[in-house]
Write a protein that holds these residues in place. Sequence first.
Motif, PDB file in Angstrom:
ATOM      1  N   ALA A 146      -7.472   3.513  -7.348  1.00  9.56           N
ATOM      2  CA  ALA A 146      -6.944   4.060  -6.090  1.00  9.56           C
ATOM      3  C   ALA A 146      -8.075   4.677  -5.275  1.00  9.56           C
TER       4      ALA A 146
ATOM      5  N   THR B  73      -1.749   3.401  -4.384  1.00  6.47           N
ATOM      6  CA  THR B  73      -3.063   2.824  -4.086  1.00  6.47           C
ATOM      7  C   THR B  73      -3.999   3.818  -3.400  1.00  6.47           C
TER       8      THR B  73
ATOM      9  N   GLU C  74       0.843  -1.194   0.000  1.00  4.19           N
ATOM     10  CA  GLU C  74       0.000   0.000   0.000  1.00  4.19           C
ATOM     11  C   GLU C  74       0.880   1.247   0.000  1.00  4.19           C
TER      12      GLU C  74
ATOM     13  N   GLU D 116       0.613   5.434  -0.387  1.00  3.10           N
ATOM     14  CA  GLU D 116      -0.196   6.650  -0.497  1.00  3.10           C
ATOM     15  C   GLU D 116       0.697   7.788  -0.954  1.00  3.10           C
TER      16      GLU D 116
ATOM     17  N   ILE E 299      -0.467   6.514 -10.095  1.00  6.43           N
ATOM     18  CA  ILE E 299      -1.324   5.326  -9.999  1.00  6.43           C
ATOM     19  C   ILE E 299      -0.798   4.238 -10.937  1.00  6.43           C
TER      20      ILE E 299
END
Length: 515
Positions: free
Chosen positions: A196, A163, A134, A136, A158
């Motif tokens: 996402a 994600t 994961e 961000e 992305i």
Amino acid sequence: MSRIRIFDTTLRDGEQSPGVNLNKMEKLEIAKQLEKLGVDVMEAGFPASSEGDFQAVKLIADTIKNVSVTALARTRKEDIDRAWEALKNTPSPRIHIFLATSPIHMEYKLKMKPEQVIQQSVDMVKYAKERFKEVEWSAEDATRSDWEFMAQIIEQVIDVGATVINLPDTVGYTTPDEYGRMFKFMKENVPNIDRADLSCHCHNDLGLAAANTIAAIENGATQVEGTINGIGERAGNVALEEVAVALHIRSDRYSYETGLKLNEIKRTSDLIAKLSGMYVQANKAIIGRNAYAHEAGIHQDGVLKNAETYEIITPELVGVSSNTLFMGKHSGKHAFKDKIKEFGVEMTDEEIKATFKRFKELTDHKREVTDDDIYTLIMETKTEHSAVNKYTLENFQVNYGTANITTATVSLKTPEGETVQTAATGNGSVEALYKTIQQLIDAELSLLDYQLNSVGGGKDALAESHVQLSVNGETVNGRGTAQDVIEASANAYINAVNRSLIKAKAAKETEVVNG
């Protein structure tokens, strides 16, 4: 009902509040309570910023099992590597990397061209994806950025593995209409946005954080970032309890829900207020002590006839109990252990013994001890973990009279085990006390802030004092409790000094480790 994920950043963005300096054991206690509250993600800190933050993030990541733990990183390989070292043992590690996208930040702070910002974001998301499932990515200062430019970056990060895409209102500048339209624009103009989650992160500089957050949710955000009690830099972050309870109470208007256990809100709020030294204002929405108080006669009459006339939120919803079972001097250790278990706090036998001793001392002066009193005693014990030799208050005396000069006499045990004593005068009890203590401590000390509160009500309420000191030029918070307000004040001042010693020792150990 659509599920909104709660991303708690109390331990990272919240700790950036001026004067807040939590040690790693205090951070761990907060992390455990956030786990009980039911947050989906907790941002434990910024590992690359200091050795202390790295150790705190690692401790939380090694301990917390039911919540995804994340850490902040700049778009730098060394930051990402450091975050991985801190997080690799947690079951669901994730990383939160950021880079500014607004023209003013790119020109003056980053000194980078737009195409360089895109390339660096793409390269570092791709690098982070090699370790983290994961990832961000945040567009710092998104609300003052060009939307078309952000859409370009978002599509590309992305494509290489981001994600979660976070669009923060970093300086608290936007309005609900603007913020909502920005999220809608990204949903409609980023071709791969369905791969996402969109996240919102609002600051409260204009008092619009909660409204902006709701607007983002209505326009496609599936994750909310904020803090408990709304603490954070400047005017703070959006208060997560406000968003969660608003969605719950107005479920007729908002078809969204969170996974928060709402009846854990008060306990979480109390813990963070105590450990951060940032008291909750009395009229604070959801959790302020006046939130359920009705003073106007017409309001009281209505509430007595039917609570729903003026009360849209029941106190019990957020964990404010109206049926408090008091404990007193005849309560035994078994009942006390049961109370600790009821709080859900993990304590060693030694910690229970120390807390019970404090409880018994309190019952000598206080007939009925409340849950808030006991919780305060527990937190005092739980956060005293340190192998550092500290200053200890042995005894003090303050002579005060309206027609006399106030004089304080204080006896302290130093970190070296020596007992020192002196006296000084001041314009009042606290000033005389602090001037005396200051003369006994080998450091440059300056009082920046002083607060005194009661735990609960009544003339025999436990006193709780918070201070902010400058210790050798560094700002440190301290807290202390006692039955007597002057003793609580002394304890808070000495606690701040001792916290600076703990911090200094940790910094010295870091220097040794780093060679």
